[in-house]
Design a protein around this motif. Structure first.
Motif, PDB file in Angstrom:
ATOM      1  N   GLY A 169       0.806  -1.215   0.000  1.00  0.00           N
ATOM      2  CA  GLY A 169       0.000   0.000   0.000  1.00  0.00           C
ATOM      3  C   GLY A 169       0.835   1.258   0.000  1.00  0.00           C
ATOM      4  N   LEU A 170       0.282   2.318   0.571  1.00  0.00           N
ATOM      5  CA  LEU A 170       0.902   3.639   0.513  1.00  0.00           C
ATOM      6  C   LEU A 170       1.857   3.883   1.663  1.00  0.00           C
ATOM      7  N   THR A 171       2.916   4.616   1.375  1.00  0.00           N
ATOM      8  CA  THR A 171       3.755   5.167   2.434  1.00  0.00           C
ATOM      9  C   THR A 171       3.101   6.444   2.944  1.00  0.00           C
ATOM     10  N   LEU A 172       3.628   6.994   4.020  1.00  0.00           N
ATOM     11  CA  LEU A 172       3.089   8.250   4.557  1.00  0.00           C
ATOM     12  C   LEU A 172       3.210   9.359   3.522  1.00  0.00           C
ATOM     13  N   ALA A 173       4.368   9.459   2.886  1.00  0.00           N
ATOM     14  CA  ALA A 173       4.575  10.527   1.909  1.00  0.00           C
ATOM     15  C   ALA A 173       3.622  10.386   0.726  1.00  0.00           C
ATOM     16  N   GLU A 174       3.405   9.156   0.260  1.00  0.00           N
ATOM     17  CA  GLU A 174       2.501   8.940  -0.862  1.00  0.00           C
ATOM     18  C   GLU A 174       1.069   9.300  -0.505  1.00  0.00           C
ATOM     19  N   ALA A 175       0.640   8.921   0.700  1.00  0.00           N
ATOM     20  CA  ALA A 175      -0.724   9.232   1.127  1.00  0.00           C
ATOM     21  C   ALA A 175      -0.931  10.737   1.261  1.00  0.00           C
ATOM     22  N   GLY A 220      11.298  -4.327  18.283  1.00  0.00           N
ATOM     23  CA  GLY A 220      12.108  -4.951  19.327  1.00  0.00           C
ATOM     24  C   GLY A 220      11.385  -5.075  20.651  1.00  0.00           C
ATOM     25  N   ASN A 221      10.276  -4.339  20.821  1.00  0.00           N
ATOM     26  CA  ASN A 221       9.507  -4.401  22.060  1.00  0.00           C
ATOM     27  C   ASN A 221       8.423  -5.460  22.049  1.00  0.00           C
ATOM     28  N   VAL A 222       8.301  -6.199  20.959  1.00  0.00           N
ATOM     29  CA  VAL A 222       7.329  -7.285  20.878  1.00  0.00           C
ATOM     30  C   VAL A 222       7.969  -8.561  21.425  1.00  0.00           C
ATOM     31  N   SER A 223       7.261  -9.261  22.285  1.00  0.00           N
ATOM     32  CA  SER A 223       7.835 -10.447  22.933  1.00  0.00           C
ATOM     33  C   SER A 223       8.337 -11.468  21.929  1.00  0.00           C
ATOM     34  N   GLY A 224       7.565 -11.702  20.867  1.00  0.00           N
ATOM     35  CA  GLY A 224       7.976 -12.682  19.868  1.00  0.00           C
ATOM     36  C   GLY A 224       9.264 -12.309  19.175  1.00  0.00           C
ATOM     37  N   ALA A 225       9.492 -11.010  19.001  1.00  0.00           N
ATOM     38  CA  ALA A 225      10.731 -10.568  18.360  1.00  0.00           C
ATOM     39  C   ALA A 225      11.921 -10.824  19.265  1.00  0.00           C
ATOM     40  N   GLY A 226      11.740 -10.581  20.572  1.00  0.00           N
ATOM     41  CA  GLY A 226      12.814 -10.841  21.514  1.00  0.00           C
ATOM     42  C   GLY A 226      13.198 -12.305  21.571  1.00  0.00           C
ATOM     43  N   LEU A 227      12.217 -13.192  21.392  1.00  0.00           N
ATOM     44  CA  LEU A 227      12.504 -14.617  21.359  1.00  0.00           C
ATOM     45  C   LEU A 227      13.117 -15.033  20.027  1.00  0.00           C
ATOM     46  N   TYR A 228      12.760 -14.331  18.967  1.00  0.00           N
ATOM     47  CA  TYR A 228      13.290 -14.642  17.640  1.00  0.00           C
ATOM     48  C   TYR A 228      14.788 -14.388  17.575  1.00  0.00           C
ATOM     49  N   ALA A 229      15.234 -13.303  18.210  1.00  0.00           N
ATOM     50  CA  ALA A 229      16.653 -12.955  18.135  1.00  0.00           C
ATOM     51  C   ALA A 229      17.041 -12.051  19.286  1.00  0.00           C
ATOM     52  N   ASP A 230      18.203 -12.306  19.862  1.00  0.00           N
ATOM     53  CA  ASP A 230      18.757 -11.386  20.859  1.00  0.00           C
ATOM     54  C   ASP A 230      19.008 -10.024  20.214  1.00  0.00           C
ATOM     55  N   GLY A 231      18.641  -8.975  20.942  1.00  0.00           N
ATOM     56  CA  GLY A 231      18.903  -7.637  20.430  1.00  0.00           C
ATOM     57  C   GLY A 231      18.149  -7.323  19.157  1.00  0.00           C
ATOM     58  N   TYR A 232      16.972  -7.905  19.000  1.00  0.00           N
ATOM     59  CA  TYR A 232      16.180  -7.704  17.788  1.00  0.00           C
ATOM     60  C   TYR A 232      15.973  -6.219  17.522  1.00  0.00           C
ATOM     61  N   ARG A 233      16.265  -5.804  16.292  1.00  0.00           N
ATOM     62  CA  ARG A 233      16.055  -4.416  15.888  1.00  0.00           C
ATOM     63  C   ARG A 233      15.118  -4.371  14.696  1.00  0.00           C
ATOM     64  N   GLY A 234      14.073  -3.579  14.814  1.00  0.00           N
ATOM     65  CA  GLY A 234      13.122  -3.475  13.727  1.00  0.00           C
ATOM     66  C   GLY A 234      12.098  -2.393  14.008  1.00  0.00           C
ATOM     67  N   HIS A 235      11.269  -2.142  13.029  1.00  0.00           N
ATOM     68  CA  HIS A 235      10.288  -1.064  13.160  1.00  0.00           C
ATOM     69  C   HIS A 235       9.064  -1.410  12.325  1.00  0.00           C
ATOM     70  N   ALA A 236       7.900  -0.968  12.782  1.00  0.00           N
ATOM     71  CA  ALA A 236       6.648  -1.187  12.059  1.00  0.00           C
ATOM     72  C   ALA A 236       5.883   0.127  11.965  1.00  0.00           C
ATOM     73  N   ARG A 237       5.217   0.307  10.847  1.00  0.00           N
ATOM     74  CA  ARG A 237       4.373   1.504  10.671  1.00  0.00           C
ATOM     75  C   ARG A 237       3.126   1.114   9.892  1.00  0.00           C
ATOM     76  N   MET A 238       1.986   1.614  10.358  1.00  0.00           N
ATOM     77  CA  MET A 238       0.771   1.496   9.563  1.00  0.00           C
ATOM     78  C   MET A 238       0.239   2.888   9.255  1.00  0.00           C
ATOM     79  N   ILE A 239      -0.323   3.018   8.050  1.00  0.00           N
ATOM     80  CA  ILE A 239      -0.891   4.283   7.609  1.00  0.00           C
ATOM     81  C   ILE A 239      -2.407   4.142   7.634  1.00  0.00           C
TER      82      ILE A 239
END
Length: 456
Positions: free
Chosen positions: A355-361, A376-395
């Motif tokens: 779908g659209l990015t923020l800029a496109e919308a 990284g603050n999601v429990s499943g991510a912490g179990l998936y990998a030590d020091g999990y780094r990631g980001h999520a965005r919904m528009i």
């Protein structure tokens, strides 16, 4: 498309000048992902306690390349040909050119000529080729394009990459993991500029930590390589230079329409082919353009989607019994090409968006809100990998309270994308999404966190 038209009872001929299955099967998605999978699996394993020491060594290059070769069929198309024959399509080997309305002339491998005449439709599915910029010395330097980068049987000691898009970042990831010293040169901005800005930042940081040299806002002035073999020098504007064994140029794609007879039907050779929602070329009642060549959404899965839509439209028009469903999301309308295009970039970390990015919308004048969450603050991510780094965005469309787009970056996020694609395509109200309960503890719990953040 051949499958759909044959299922509708239409005789179908496929003209192919290279390998049946096209770019994706032999020089793009399949070989690139075969190269990347060992690199990503090792990266994931290194983030899991108890595995780090076991996967501390280099990849087995010979095994990785053999794995890649297996998935391309060693650049033979026997399997694809067998499938086409099984559905009753006829294959013509050679170069096809339009020769007036509904006519295609095929020049075979031995110079023989055949003329095919279509009763209902001709579909141009010739795809794209790498577009090389005009740089002094570039052509003579024999640079890699996506084809050489996905099919090389040798790991270069050093690889310079011009470009910052999907091909550039994925191939930088793959060859860095196989032992090449990688330098990525991006003319303007950061990596993966068509996605949300935080995606490129995460990918650039990970590539840098892995040992790659990422240079943004860097312009190339020339390329020097004596005789087109041996080491080369990439000369930068300002006088600096980079020495490398190979150079990958990944700066865009151009349509493969320069020698297919477009002029015989009043179209410009070498041009993209604009189409309506049924994938029929604008101004024609018989010519279709499917896949990258129409410039709507240059991805294999979108080409397959378009083929399904076009095949259904051709069959319906051939029957002439019922009106076509060409409204948004109709059976004969390729709506997803501009409303819900999913894409996964198989870098480390993975990036996934639909779908659209923020800029496109915002550019479309919509009243929207971007909702962000640290994966990284999601429990499943912490179990998936030590020091999990990631980001999520919904528009979020604030007027309709539906999802217009979603973007994820982080290890393993590619498997999150289809849920987002369903939400965007189905225009699922956010109030209903509350009742789609994510399993604990999985990374997909980020959906709950995003909705909580939206509600405040």
């Amino acid at each position: 498309m051949a499958d759909r038209t044959r299922a509708a009872g239409l005789s179908t001929a496929v003209v192919e000048s290279e390998l049946v299955g096209g770019e994706c099967s032999y020089w793009a998605c399949i070989p690139s992902k075969a190269l990347l999978r060992p690199a990503l699996a090792r990266a994931d394993a290194r983030r899991v306690p108890g595995l780090r020491r076991s996967v501390g060594g280099p990849l087995d290059t010979e095994a990785v390349l053999a794995h890649r070769d297996h998935f391309t069929g060693d650049w033979k198309d026997d399997g694809q040909v067998s499938w086409l024959e099984s559905v009753g399509a006829r294959i013509h080997r050679g170069h096809g050119r339009l020769d007036g309305p509904r006519r295609v002339t095929v020049t075979g491998p031995e110079g023989e000529h055949h003329v095919l005449t279509a009763r209902h439709a001709v579909a141009v599915c010739t795809g794209t080729r790498a577009a090389l910029p005009e740089l002094p010395g570039l052509t003579g330097a024999k640079p890699w394009t996506s084809r050489e980068a996905t099919s090389s049987h040798r790991v270069p000691g050093s690889l310079a990459v011009i470009g910052g898009g999907v091909v550039a970042t994925e191939m930088a990831t793959a060859w860095q993991a196989l032992g090449a010293r990688v330098t990525v040169l991006v003319r303007g901005g950061g990596l993966l500029p068509r996605m949300e800005p935080f995606v490129g930042e995460h990918v650039a940081a990970a590539l840098t930590e892995a040992g790659a040299d990422i240079r943004t806002d860097t312009a190339v002035a020339a390329v020097v390589r004596d005789g087109g073999t041996g080491p080369l020098t990439v000369v930068l504007e300002g006088g600096d230079h980079i020495d490398a064994d190979e150079l990958l140029v990944a700066t865009g794609r151009a349509p493969r329409t320069d020698d297919i007879g477009l002029e015989s039907v009043g179209l410009e050779p070498g041009s993209w082919l604009p189409v309506d929602e049924t994938l029929r070329v604008t101004g024609s009642d018989w010519l279709y353009a499917v896949g990258d060549v129409n410039h709507r959404a240059l991805m294999t899965h979108q080409g397959k989607y378009q083929a399904r839509v076009a095949g259904a439209a051709i069959a319906a028009r051939a029957r002439g019994t019922a009106p076509l469903e060409t409204g948004p999301w109709g059976a004969h309308s390729a709506t997803a090409d501009h409303s819900a295009v999913p894409q996964v970039v198989f870098t480390d970390p993975e990036a996934a968006a639909v779908g659209l990015t923020l800029a496109e919308a915002q550019k479309q004048g919509r009243r929207v809100r971007a909702v962000d969450y640290d994966l990284g603050n999601v429990s499943g991510a912490g179990l998936y990998a030590d020091g999990y780094r990631g980001h999520a965005r919904m528009i979020v469309d604030e007027d309709r309270r539906t999802l217009l787009g979603a973007t994820f970056v982080g290890p393993g996020v590619g498997e999150l994308l289809h849920s987002a694609t369903i939400a965007v395509t189905g225009e699922v109200p956010l109030d209903r999404l509350w009742h789609a309960v994510p399993s604990f503890p999985t990374i997909s719990e980020v959906w709950l966190r995003l909705l909580e953040t939206y509600r405040g």
